[in-house]
Scaffold this motif. Sequence first.
Motif, mmCIF file in Angstrom:
data_model
loop_
_atom_site.group_PDB
_atom_site.id
_atom_site.type_symbol
_atom_site.label_atom_id
_atom_site.label_comp_id
_atom_site.label_asym_id
_atom_site.label_seq_id
_atom_site.Cartn_x
_atom_site.Cartn_y
_atom_site.Cartn_z
ATOM 1 N N LEU A 98 10.865 -0.684 6.967
ATOM 2 C CA LEU A 98 10.627 -1.017 5.567
ATOM 3 C C LEU A 98 11.005 0.146 4.661
ATOM 4 O O LEU A 98 11.649 -0.037 3.618
ATOM 5 C CB LEU A 98 9.155 -1.389 5.369
ATOM 6 N N ARG A 99 10.631 1.334 5.053
ATOM 7 C CA ARG A 99 10.998 2.504 4.254
ATOM 8 C C ARG A 99 12.511 2.673 4.183
ATOM 9 O O ARG A 99 13.066 3.021 3.128
ATOM 10 C CB ARG A 99 10.355 3.761 4.860
ATOM 11 N N TYR A 100 13.170 2.426 5.291
ATOM 12 C CA TYR A 100 14.639 2.518 5.331
ATOM 13 C C TYR A 100 15.251 1.564 4.308
ATOM 14 O O TYR A 100 16.102 1.947 3.496
ATOM 15 C CB TYR A 100 15.128 2.188 6.736
ATOM 16 N N ASP A 101 14.832 0.287 4.341
ATOM 17 C CA ASP A 101 15.373 -0.714 3.419
ATOM 18 C C ASP A 101 15.109 -0.338 1.968
ATOM 19 O O ASP A 101 15.987 -0.449 1.104
ATOM 20 C CB ASP A 101 14.751 -2.090 3.717
ATOM 21 N N MET A 102 13.871 0.102 1.684
ATOM 22 C CA MET A 102 13.509 0.438 0.311
ATOM 23 C C MET A 102 14.251 1.682 -0.166
ATOM 24 O O MET A 102 14.702 1.753 -1.318
ATOM 25 C CB MET A 102 11.998 0.640 0.210
ATOM 26 N N ALA A 103 14.388 2.668 0.711
ATOM 27 C CA ALA A 103 15.099 3.888 0.334
ATOM 28 C C ALA A 103 16.551 3.579 -0.011
ATOM 29 O O ALA A 103 17.074 4.030 -1.042
ATOM 30 C CB ALA A 103 15.025 4.907 1.470
ATOM 31 N N HIS A 104 17.204 2.808 0.836
ATOM 32 C CA HIS A 104 18.602 2.449 0.596
ATOM 33 C C HIS A 104 18.739 1.690 -0.726
ATOM 34 O O HIS A 104 19.633 1.979 -1.530
ATOM 35 C CB HIS A 104 19.121 1.604 1.762
ATOM 36 N N GLU A 154 10.485 10.675 -7.125
ATOM 37 C CA GLU A 154 9.769 9.431 -7.403
ATOM 38 C C GLU A 154 9.986 8.412 -6.286
ATOM 39 O O GLU A 154 9.055 7.706 -5.873
ATOM 40 C CB GLU A 154 10.224 8.849 -8.741
ATOM 41 N N ILE A 155 11.209 8.316 -5.792
ATOM 42 C CA ILE A 155 11.487 7.385 -4.694
ATOM 43 C C ILE A 155 10.682 7.771 -3.454
ATOM 44 O O ILE A 155 10.109 6.914 -2.774
ATOM 45 C CB ILE A 155 12.999 7.348 -4.374
ATOM 46 N N GLY A 156 10.626 9.062 -3.191
ATOM 47 C CA GLY A 156 9.846 9.525 -2.041
ATOM 48 C C GLY A 156 8.389 9.122 -2.143
ATOM 49 O O GLY A 156 7.788 8.659 -1.174
ATOM 50 N N PHE A 157 7.824 9.265 -3.347
ATOM 51 C CA PHE A 157 6.423 8.874 -3.550
ATOM 52 C C PHE A 157 6.252 7.361 -3.400
ATOM 53 O O PHE A 157 5.258 6.889 -2.847
ATOM 54 C CB PHE A 157 5.935 9.324 -4.935
ATOM 55 N N ARG A 158 7.224 6.591 -3.896
ATOM 56 C CA ARG A 158 7.132 5.128 -3.777
ATOM 57 C C ARG A 158 7.170 4.677 -2.314
ATOM 58 O O ARG A 158 6.668 3.609 -1.981
ATOM 59 C CB ARG A 158 8.268 4.453 -4.547
ATOM 60 N N LEU A 159 7.768 5.486 -1.483
ATOM 61 C CA LEU A 159 7.840 5.166 -0.059
ATOM 62 C C LEU A 159 6.656 5.726 0.719
ATOM 63 O O LEU A 159 6.622 5.636 1.944
ATOM 64 C CB LEU A 159 9.151 5.693 0.537
ATOM 65 N N GLY A 160 5.687 6.311 0.009
ATOM 66 C CA GLY A 160 4.484 6.792 0.665
ATOM 67 C C GLY A 160 4.574 8.180 1.239
ATOM 68 O O GLY A 160 3.688 8.597 1.996
ATOM 69 N N PHE A 161 5.633 8.943 0.884
ATOM 70 C CA PHE A 161 5.760 10.322 1.368
ATOM 71 C C PHE A 161 5.044 11.253 0.390
ATOM 72 O O PHE A 161 5.388 11.315 -0.793
ATOM 73 C CB PHE A 161 7.232 10.731 1.474
ATOM 74 N N SER A 162 4.068 11.964 0.873
ATOM 75 C CA SER A 162 3.342 12.894 0.011
ATOM 76 C C SER A 162 4.095 14.207 -0.156
ATOM 77 O O SER A 162 3.831 14.957 -1.092
ATOM 78 C CB SER A 162 1.946 13.172 0.585
ATOM 79 N N THR A 186 0.806 -1.231 0.000
ATOM 80 C CA THR A 186 0.000 0.000 0.000
ATOM 81 C C THR A 186 0.835 1.276 0.000
ATOM 82 O O THR A 186 0.272 2.364 -0.077
ATOM 83 C CB THR A 186 -0.929 0.019 1.233
ATOM 84 N N LEU A 187 2.160 1.162 0.035
ATOM 85 C CA LEU A 187 2.997 2.358 0.143
ATOM 86 C C LEU A 187 2.802 3.340 -1.004
ATOM 87 O O LEU A 187 2.735 4.553 -0.795
ATOM 88 C CB LEU A 187 4.477 1.957 0.229
ATOM 89 N N GLU A 188 2.712 2.832 -2.225
ATOM 90 C CA GLU A 188 2.618 3.743 -3.360
ATOM 91 C C GLU A 188 1.293 4.494 -3.408
ATOM 92 O O GLU A 188 1.150 5.455 -4.154
ATOM 93 C CB GLU A 188 2.833 2.966 -4.667
ATOM 94 N N ASP A 189 0.336 4.051 -2.610
ATOM 95 C CA ASP A 189 -0.943 4.759 -2.536
ATOM 96 C C ASP A 189 -0.939 5.825 -1.443
ATOM 97 O O ASP A 189 -1.961 6.455 -1.185
ATOM 98 C CB ASP A 189 -2.081 3.768 -2.272
ATOM 99 N N GLY A 190 0.210 5.996 -0.804
ATOM 100 C CA GLY A 190 0.313 6.948 0.292
ATOM 101 C C GLY A 190 0.733 6.244 1.572
ATOM 102 O O GLY A 190 0.872 5.020 1.606
ATOM 103 N N GLU A 191 0.939 7.007 2.607
ATOM 104 C CA GLU A 191 1.406 6.422 3.862
ATOM 105 C C GLU A 191 0.356 5.484 4.458
ATOM 106 O O GLU A 191 -0.794 5.886 4.677
ATOM 107 C CB GLU A 191 1.725 7.528 4.869
ATOM 108 N N PRO A 192 0.732 4.205 4.703
ATOM 109 C CA PRO A 192 -0.228 3.259 5.281
ATOM 110 C C PRO A 192 -0.665 3.698 6.671
ATOM 111 O O PRO A 192 0.131 4.238 7.446
ATOM 112 C CB PRO A 192 0.566 1.946 5.348
ATOM 113 N N ARG A 193 -1.924 3.465 6.997
ATOM 114 C CA ARG A 193 -2.458 3.809 8.302
ATOM 115 C C ARG A 193 -2.791 2.540 9.074
ATOM 116 O O ARG A 193 -3.279 1.552 8.511
ATOM 117 C CB ARG A 193 -3.716 4.676 8.148
#
Length: 348
Positions: free
Chosen positions: A293-299, A311-319, A253-260
């Motif tokens: 998870l965001r840490y691993d994906m960002a790295h 684009e990477i920021g958006f993929r990690l759910g950061f608006s 669900t990360l690419e749809d925004g920050e999971p809640r």
Amino acid sequence: MNRHSISSDTSAHSVLVSWVSSICQTARGYGVDPLPLLDAAGLDAKLLHIPDARYPVDNMRRFWDLLIDQTGDPFFGLQVGREIQASALQGLGLAMITCASLADLMMLMVRYCKIISTTMRISFDHPPDFKGTKLVLRTDSGHEPMNSALLAVLAFIHRQACSLAQHKVVPVSVTLSLPDSGDTARLDDYFGVPVNLGCERDSISFAYEDTIEPYAGANPKLTDINATLVGDYLNRLRQMDITARVGTLIRETLEDGEPRLPDIAAKLHLTPRTLQRRLSSEGSSFNSLLDNLRYDMAHDLLMHSNLSITEIGFRLGFSDLSNFIRACHRWFGCTPQQHRENSLMIRV
């Protein structure tokens, strides 16, 4: 900062490796080398030497398919069940060989079958006017080819009943959901009763007098000790499963925004408070899982992709890009671009 990676496997379900070791041994009896098949199914053969390890269910289903193809035996699961030793199930098997009766043996399987596979469910059924006990076996999220795992467990239960009673125990009935091919002679011979194929459920039924017959080798103290160990293991397994499942849902669900938390809890059919409590019992939390998870994906994306920082920021759910940059300062001590450049320098 110490980070714990989160499995990206889409399935949280798993199978006990020592059970798989016995399946491999059965394959060798057919003259089939199981190691290339393990590799073809995406299973690491080195784990066979770690009894507590577990294999993903989806890969195991491919392994069963390959075994049936290579052995040419559609009832390969039956042969597994007639050969597998109770010790392959570790504490569960040790509890079984010291139990007091068939009723106790079946209760152990009902309570702890998920040690074998987290997709397996075994329950009691007491049909009207039937003086005995029926065990019904099911699997979640699909089936192994030819229902091999269920057939193996049914055959194993029957063999244990005969071994512990020290005489042939003939079931009242055996039903299988396998297609009715008309070829049941081998199954009938093994169970000692006509096996019904094409049924709605996989089951085995025993008469009342067989279920209550006392076993000479009963040792209630050893049964309790091993059952306690199995229960502790199963609790840990359930906790690991919930952590893995939450990690998988977060990633999806990360690419749809920050999971809640409430949304993830709803997908697991849990209340947010229950989900937090179960994660806490594993020494984790929703926020730590998300952050790790965001840490691993960002790295990984900064090192191994040409995606833009935005684009990477958006993929990690950061608006907001500024929030991603602040997170990178916390994780890496620098901006995302600097971390990418530092990583490239290290690789060169």
